[in-house]
Design a protein around this motif. Structure first.
Motif, short mmCIF file in Angstrom:
data_model
loop_
_atom_site.label_atom_id
_atom_site.label_comp_id
_atom_site.label_asym_id
_atom_site.label_seq_id
_atom_site.Cartn_x
_atom_site.Cartn_y
_atom_site.Cartn_z
N UNK A 20 0.82 -1.22 0.00
CA UNK A 20 0.00 0.00 0.00
C UNK A 20 0.86 1.27 0.00
N UNK A 21 1.95 1.26 0.73
CA UNK A 21 2.81 2.45 0.75
C UNK A 21 3.45 2.68 -0.61
N UNK A 22 3.89 1.61 -1.27
CA UNK A 22 4.48 1.79 -2.60
C UNK A 22 3.44 2.31 -3.60
N UNK A 23 2.17 1.94 -3.40
CA UNK A 23 1.12 2.46 -4.28
C UNK A 23 0.88 3.95 -4.01
N UNK A 24 0.70 4.32 -2.75
CA UNK A 24 0.34 5.70 -2.44
C UNK A 24 1.48 6.69 -2.70
N UNK A 25 2.73 6.26 -2.52
CA UNK A 25 3.86 7.17 -2.69
C UNK A 25 4.64 6.92 -3.99
N UNK A 26 4.14 6.06 -4.86
CA UNK A 26 4.78 5.76 -6.14
C UNK A 26 6.27 5.45 -5.98
N UNK A 27 6.61 4.61 -5.02
CA UNK A 27 8.00 4.29 -4.74
C UNK A 27 8.61 3.35 -5.79
N UNK A 28 7.78 2.48 -6.34
CA UNK A 28 8.25 1.54 -7.35
C UNK A 28 7.37 1.69 -8.58
N UNK A 29 8.00 1.79 -9.72
CA UNK A 29 7.24 1.88 -10.96
C UNK A 29 6.63 0.51 -11.26
N UNK A 30 5.31 0.41 -11.27
CA UNK A 30 4.70 -0.91 -11.53
C UNK A 30 4.94 -1.37 -12.96
N UNK A 31 5.03 -2.69 -13.12
CA UNK A 31 5.18 -3.26 -14.45
C UNK A 31 3.92 -2.97 -15.26
N UNK A 32 4.09 -2.57 -16.50
CA UNK A 32 2.95 -2.24 -17.35
C UNK A 32 2.12 -3.51 -17.62
N UNK A 33 0.83 -3.46 -17.31
CA UNK A 33 0.00 -4.64 -17.56
C UNK A 33 -0.22 -4.86 -19.04
N UNK A 34 -0.42 -6.12 -19.40
CA UNK A 34 -0.69 -6.48 -20.79
C UNK A 34 -1.85 -7.46 -20.84
N UNK A 35 -2.43 -7.60 -22.01
CA UNK A 35 -3.48 -8.60 -22.24
C UNK A 35 -4.71 -8.40 -21.35
N UNK A 36 -5.17 -9.50 -20.77
CA UNK A 36 -6.37 -9.46 -19.94
C UNK A 36 -6.19 -8.59 -18.70
N UNK A 37 -4.97 -8.58 -18.14
CA UNK A 37 -4.72 -7.74 -16.97
C UNK A 37 -4.86 -6.27 -17.32
N UNK A 38 -4.43 -5.88 -18.51
CA UNK A 38 -4.59 -4.49 -18.95
C UNK A 38 -6.06 -4.12 -19.03
N UNK A 39 -6.88 -5.00 -19.58
CA UNK A 39 -8.31 -4.75 -19.67
C UNK A 39 -8.93 -4.61 -18.28
#
Length: 124
Positions: A20-39
């Motif tokens: 949750x902290x990495x989400x709220x403070x953008x500490x780690x760049x998340x891997x770009x979703x692809x395929x069904x996860x992107x949808x």
């Protein structure tokens, strides 16, 4: 059993707080979703509230697990989130299945370790 419960509780709590902290403070760049996860993620992000709500609950649950207070309600609040994490990763992002298995398994293990408190919910 008490030592295993303590270790699992701390590991799961630390994971929830970290996620949750990495989400709220953008500490780690998340891997770009692809395929069904992107949808799927496009829909979640379009709702504007669902992902921040889930991450806020993860933060509260993680802090509660680390502190060790309100365990019974904390584990029940985490259960739908951990089931959802498991389902998302088994259906759309297979590479993350071990993490999803850990989250759901740890949640179920902790519920089992407090099972005497939940028995009353299943009585007629």
């Amino acid at each position: 059993m008490k030592i295993a419960t303590l270790i699992v509780r701390i590991l799961l709590g630390a994971f929830m707080v970290f996620a949750s902290i990495t989400y709220f403070f953008n500490l780690i760049e998340p891997e770009a979703p692809t395929g069904n996860l992107l949808t799927f993620m496009t829909g979640i992000i379009a709702s504007k509230y669902l992902l921040p709500l889930a991450k806020a609950i993860e933060l509260i649950v993680g802090i509660s697990l680390l502190i060790g207070k309100l365990m019974k309600v904390t584990l029940l609040a985490l259960l739908p989130i951990s089931i959802n994490i498991f389902c998302i990763h088994t259906v759309t992002q297979v590479s993350e299945v071990p993490v999803a298995i850990f989250v759901l398994g740890a949640n179920l293990f902790l519920i089992y370790s407090h099972w005497d408190s939940y028995k009353i919910l299943f009585k007629d």
